[in-house]
Design an enzyme around this catalytic site. Structure first.
Site, PDB file in Angstrom:
ATOM      1  N   LYS A 145      97.952  80.838 133.966  1.00  0.00           N
ATOM      2  CA  LYS A 145      96.679  80.121 134.037  1.00  0.00           C
ATOM      3  C   LYS A 145      96.362  79.613 135.461  1.00  0.00           C
ATOM      4  CE  LYS A 145      96.779  78.936 129.100  1.00  0.00           C
ATOM      5  NZ  LYS A 145      95.884  79.843 128.423  1.00  0.00           N
TER       6      LYS A 145
ATOM      7  N   ASP B 273     108.147  77.149 128.679  1.00  0.00           N
ATOM      8  CA  ASP B 273     106.878  77.850 128.810  1.00  0.00           C
ATOM      9  C   ASP B 273     105.873  76.855 129.382  1.00  0.00           C
ATOM     10  OD1 ASP B 273     104.407  78.992 128.539  1.00  0.00           O
ATOM     11  OD2 ASP B 273     104.780  79.828 126.549  1.00  0.00           O
TER      12      ASP B 273
ATOM     13  N   TYR C 105     103.616  78.450 120.881  1.00  0.00           N
ATOM     14  CA  TYR C 105     102.920  79.695 121.222  1.00  0.00           C
ATOM     15  C   TYR C 105     103.362  80.151 122.600  1.00  0.00           C
ATOM     16  CZ  TYR C 105      99.189  83.028 122.206  1.00  0.00           C
ATOM     17  OH  TYR C 105      98.486  84.177 122.514  1.00  0.00           O
TER      18      TYR C 105
HETATM   19  C1  LIG Z   1     101.951  78.067 126.223  1.00  0.00           C
HETATM   20  C2  LIG Z   1     101.400  79.439 126.411  1.00  0.00           C
HETATM   21  N1  LIG Z   1     102.242  80.440 126.703  1.00  0.00           N
HETATM   22  C3  LIG Z   1     101.805  81.689 126.919  1.00  0.00           C
HETATM   23  C4  LIG Z   1     100.472  82.003 126.836  1.00  0.00           C
HETATM   24  C5  LIG Z   1     100.007  83.412 127.049  1.00  0.00           C
HETATM   25  O1  LIG Z   1      99.335  83.543 128.252  1.00  0.00           O
HETATM   26  P1  LIG Z   1      98.275  84.742 128.429  1.00  0.00           P
HETATM   27  O2  LIG Z   1      97.132  84.428 127.529  1.00  0.00           O
HETATM   28  O3  LIG Z   1      97.957  84.718 129.887  1.00  0.00           O
HETATM   29  O4  LIG Z   1      98.985  86.001 128.028  1.00  0.00           O
HETATM   30  C6  LIG Z   1      99.552  81.002 126.546  1.00  0.00           C
HETATM   31  C7  LIG Z   1      98.109  81.300 126.455  1.00  0.00           C
HETATM   32  O5  LIG Z   1      97.298  80.482 126.152  1.00  0.00           O
HETATM   33  C8  LIG Z   1     100.029  79.688 126.307  1.00  0.00           C
HETATM   34  O6  LIG Z   1      99.194  78.690 125.977  1.00  0.00           O
END
Ligand SMILES: Cc1ncc(COP(=O)(O)O)c(C=O)c1O
Length: 441
Positions: free
Chosen positions: A270, A242, A147
């Site tokens: 985060k 990521d 994700y």
């Molecule tokens: C691994 C990962 N990448 C990207 C995101 C997206 O971040 P945001 O919710 O701040 O757009 C998340 C959100 O939980 C995530 O867990």
């Protein structure tokens, strides 16, 4: 466990009715609790949140991860108050954001330069755009079950119900142009041989490989990330980690430090915003330089701008959070606490007789209701989602709040919180239907 005894107040019922009328699904896009356990948050402090009816929850959702110090941490509150007095956003470089950029480059091994965004979704989106400009190719490779936020390239095979043969992508949302499916190749996480075979065929079309170094709840197999690093380097394809979840959580230097593998670019989010909207792309200077507006007009300029990017309130909150995390013993405490809760839950699950196991690292983990070994997304498809939902609802009823498929721990949690939570877990597991009841019911 006083929580369960208290009923939802008339005020909270009224708010939930308004939410149901005014917000699609009554929610913000995140998970939806069953109607009988839904609630409205009133406030948070430390490891706890309270709802409008005054019910208290030990919080392992933690705002989906940013609140690693717990809610309303005094150092963060003070830093934000101080900055509030001096203006809230400028659309220009400011002291806190420069200090934060500098600190990120000190902490994160791949980071030579930083470009700020407001969300993790934007951070992965712009990391991929920069990689395309650098490499002069369009397609990206991502992993099934990974994700990376909710943009069109990210929402491919993150949660396919019926996965296709690799590397075909399945969109996770309506409304994504079909043409994007051809721009994203899907590979199996933790399966280096298949990745190698796919790269042998497709490397020349690829702009980037993006991976969650720790995919949702699944740790990398020994050698997987190092192998991915070597393969992408051999083909000259930028590797993007990521680290929106793992950054400053697995270690101060994130998963790169924890697993000892350094990518070319990383997305952070985060924790770095301390509970405010802030995220970042960081990485090698020769890739990041494309964001330099002085290149505008040249073919390889990467446009990226956002009204609130570099917001000083978020930067102040992030800096205050990072300062707490740098204090001696912070990570030892975080991992120790997480280990106690994770291993305690694993022990209860083992004794429950349910086909279930606990997977993840010490700071991010959860129970999955399958007895199959879980090393990739397809193994997770064997898990019983209804049991997990019932477990989550039972936890909420007893005053423990967790994500749909994840628990985070914070420095605000105490040994007493852990002990209390394990009691709730035991009760929640005991209330779940066993195989025979499930089959007949
Ligand atoms: C691994 C990962 N990448 C990207 C995101 C997206 O971040 P945001 O919710 O701040 O757009 C998340 C959100 O939980 C995530 O867990």
């Amino acid at each position: 466990m006083t929580h369960a005894s208290r009923a939802r107040s008339a005020e909270e019922s009224r708010l939930l009715e308004t939410a149901a009328r005014r917000l699609p699904g009554g929610v913000l896009g995140s998970a939806r609790f069953a109607d009988d356990v839904a609630f409205v948050v009133k406030r948070g402090r430390g490891s706890r949140v309270w709802d409008v009816s005054g019910r208290e929850y030990i919080d392992y959702l933690l705002g989906s991860g940013p609140m690693i110090l717990g809610h309303a941490h005094p150092a963060v509150v003070a830093a934000v108050r101080e900055q509030l007095e001096h203006g809230t956003t400028f659309f220009l470089v400011n002291e806190p954001i420069i200090a934060l950029a500098d600190e990120l480059c000190r902490a994160v091994r791949c980071a030579e330069q930083v470009r700020f965004t407001s969300t993790g979704t934007e951070a992965t989106f712009f990391a991929l755009r920069a990689a395309r400009a650098f490499r002069g190719r369009d397609r990206i490779m991502k992993f099934e079950g990974g994700y990376h936020g909710s943009h069109d390239y990210a929402l491919m095979s993150s949660s396919p119900r019926s996965p296709k043969a690799f590397p075909a992508a399945t969109p996770d949302s309506a409304g994504i142009p079909h043409v994007i499916e051809g721009e994203v190749l899907i590979a199996p996480y933790n399966d280096l041989a298949t990745v190698e075979a796919l790269l042998a065929v497709h490397a020349d079309t690829l702009a980037a490989v993006i991976v969650e170094p720790f995919q949702r709840l699944i740790p990398p197999r020994p050698g997987f990330l190092a192998g991915l690093r070597a393969l992408t380097a051999r083909h000259g394809i930028p590797l993007v980690f990521d680290e929106v979840v793992t950054g400053f959580r697995f270690a101060y230097g994130g998963a790169q430090e924890h697993y000892g593998v350094v990518p070319d670019l990383a997305a952070l989010g985060k924790i770095i915003g301390g509970g405010f909207p802030l995220a970042a792309v960081c990485g090698r200077e020769d890739i990041m330089r494309a964001f330099d507006p002085r290149l505008d007009g040249a073919g390889d300029y990467v446009a990226q701008v956002g009204t609130l990017n570099g917001n000083p309130i978020a930067a102040a909150a992030g800096l205050a959070t990072l300062a707490e995390l740098r204090k001696p013993g912070a990570y030892a405490r975080l991992h120790g606490l997480g280990r106690a809760l994770r291993d305690g839950l694993a022990d209860l699950v083992g004794r429950s007789g349910l086909p279930a196991q606990v997977i993840g690292e010490t700071t991010v983990f959860d129970v999955v209701f399958t007895d199959q070994p879980v090393t990739d997304y397809r193994a997770l498809l064997t898990a019983d989602g209804a049991l997990l939902k019932a477990f989550n609802a039972a936890c909420v009823t007893h005053g423990v709040l967790k994500g749909q498929q994840k628990l985070y721990v914070s420095l605000a949690h105490t040994d007493e919180d852990v002990a209390q939570t394990l009691e709730v877990f035991e009760a929640a597991l005991a209330a779940l239907p066993r195989r025979r009841e499930r089959a007949s019911g």
